[in-house]
Enzyme design. Structure first.
Site, PDB file in Angstrom:
ATOM      1  N   GLY A 144       0.828  -1.203   0.000  1.00 56.11           N
ATOM      2  CA  GLY A 144       0.000   0.000   0.000  1.00 56.11           C
ATOM      3  C   GLY A 144       0.860   1.249   0.000  1.00 56.11           C
ATOM      4  O   GLY A 144       2.090   1.179  -0.026  1.00 56.11           O
ATOM      5  N   GLY A 149      -0.796  -5.174   0.648  1.00 58.87           N
ATOM      6  CA  GLY A 149      -2.072  -4.980  -0.031  1.00 58.87           C
ATOM      7  C   GLY A 149      -2.334  -5.993  -1.125  1.00 58.87           C
ATOM      8  O   GLY A 149      -3.490  -6.333  -1.396  1.00 58.87           O
ATOM      9  N   GLU A 177       5.420  -6.262   7.303  1.00 56.86           N
ATOM     10  CA  GLU A 177       5.049  -5.019   7.992  1.00 56.86           C
ATOM     11  C   GLU A 177       5.783  -4.781   9.311  1.00 56.86           C
ATOM     12  O   GLU A 177       5.999  -3.623   9.693  1.00 56.86           O
ATOM     13  CB  GLU A 177       3.533  -4.990   8.232  1.00 56.86           C
ATOM     14  CG  GLU A 177       2.704  -4.792   6.978  1.00 56.86           C
ATOM     15  CD  GLU A 177       2.472  -6.068   6.185  1.00 56.86           C
ATOM     16  OE1 GLU A 177       1.827  -6.011   5.128  1.00 56.86           O
ATOM     17  OE2 GLU A 177       2.952  -7.136   6.630  1.00 56.86           O
ATOM     18  N   ASP A 234      -1.868  -6.618   8.098  1.00 61.18           N
ATOM     19  CA  ASP A 234      -3.289  -6.295   8.083  1.00 61.18           C
ATOM     20  C   ASP A 234      -3.961  -6.886   6.850  1.00 61.18           C
ATOM     21  O   ASP A 234      -3.623  -7.987   6.435  1.00 61.18           O
ATOM     22  CB  ASP A 234      -3.487  -4.781   8.195  1.00 61.18           C
ATOM     23  CG  ASP A 234      -2.948  -4.007   6.990  1.00 61.18           C
ATOM     24  OD1 ASP A 234      -2.028  -4.505   6.320  1.00 61.18           O
ATOM     25  OD2 ASP A 234      -3.447  -2.891   6.733  1.00 61.18           O
TER      26      ASP A 234
END
Length: 347
Positions: free
Chosen positions: A65, A113, A136, A144
């Protein structure tokens, strides 16, 4: 709409192509909104019997992302970051609950993402070019886009291992762990897409027919060590197990973990522990949204982005600097639900 997403109807399928090559197709909010809009448009269109995801040009399916935007927003009021998460997570949820068959061609870098797009798809195709990771914790974020759900359902403790270390998997490893449903040579992808566009109901059989034996999955040689040394949901216990092992593999993984944010490593472990018991993907996304809203404004994320993306000195100064310094109270604060009028909701 945005020209960074190309949508079209090809035969009897809808095609969504990520088209932000200079950023390895990393997602921004307009891209997520465009995907959502296409999925909604095609949901009731009888001319579209399945949806295919791939990338237009370049070597990445999707590298993640818009991290720099998230950090810039987090350093201020966090409003733009929350707006991005809201839209992205709605897109993840829409894919997870989509009735029509979906196919993701993970040909190249598939991280962050990109994982959030691929994992909800019914068919997930890996190739010799696939490089899959959730890295991450190295920038003070957490896995996430449904990571608490998807990673917690991988075999043994491989999900916890991937979430903590950010280890990169190749296509064969993705197939071995069930991340991918099929392994095809990259040269066969155009044929696969054309055949599926002509007969979407046979997508599974078409991918079966074009699949080839994958190379040996390297991670299988370490599965026993992963399950044994990453068995605990307490980060301190994992560190202790790796330190006590004395083996070369354990030493490498311990060094890797020591470079990650202790705060977000603990967030990741709790996310997977709770995600494993959730029965509704919407509950997972609601929790991840609350966690994300808190994390993007905390020191470790801003420092991680500075060290890895902005200054590129790769020397983040985490605070707290050790697992022992990250208290249960701190993690409880990060996991605190948002007020009802601020909480995530499906599209």
């Amino acid at each position: 709409m945005t020209d960074e997403i190309v949508t079209e109807i090809d035969g009897r399928v809808g095609r969504i192509r990520l088209n932000r090559a200079k950023a390895l197709h990393a997602l921004n909010r307009p891209m997520c909104a465009a995907i959502l809009e296409a999925l909604e448009t095609w949901r009731g269109d009888p001319a579209v019997e399945a949806v295919l995801f791939d990338h237009a040009e370049g070597r990445g399916f999707c590298a993640g992302g818009d991290i720099r935007m998230l950090a810039e927003s987090g350093a201020k009021d966090g409003v733009e970051a929350r707006a991005f998460f809201l839209t992205e997570y709605r897109m993840n949820h829409r894919l997870f609950t989509y009735v029509k068959p979906t196919v993701a061609f993970m040909d190249g870098i598939t991280m962050g993402g990109g994982v959030g797009i691929a994992m909800p798809c019914r068919f997930r195709v890996a190739t010799e070019n696939t490089r899959f990771a959730m890295p991450e914790t190295g920038i003070g974020l957490f896995p996430d886009v449904g990571g608490g759900w998807h990673l917690s359902r991988l075999p043994g403790r491989t999900g916890q291992f991937l979430a903590l270390t950010g280890a990169r998997l190749d296509g064969a490893e993705c197939l071995a762990l069930g991340i991918a449903t099929h392994y095809l040579p990259a040269a066969a992808l155009d044929d696969a897409k054309a055949r599926i566009a002509a007969d979407p109901a046979q997508a599974g059989a078409i991918l079966d027919a074009l699949s080839v034996p994958s190379p040996v999955a390297r991670i299988t040689a370490n599965r026993a060590d992963i399950d044994r040394l990453f068995a605990s949901d307490r980060l301190e216990a994992i560190f202790a197990a790796l330190e006590a092992d004395g083996g070369e593999w354990a030493a490498r993984e311990l060094a890797t973990l020591r470079a990650k944010s202790p705060q977000t490593c603990k967030v990741a472990l709790r996310l997977l522990k709770e995600g494993a018991g959730m029965h509704d993907f919407a509950d997972e996304m609601r929790q991840e949204y609350a966690v994300g809203a808190h994390v993007v404004q905390r020191h470790d994320f801003l420092e991680g982005v500075r060290a890895v993306i902005v200054d590129k000195d790769h020397a983040p100064r985490w605070n707290p600097a050790t697992p022992e310094g990250v208290t249960d109270h701190l993690i409880d604060t990060i996991f605190a639900p948002l007020p009802d009028d601020e909480a995530w909701t499906p599209a």
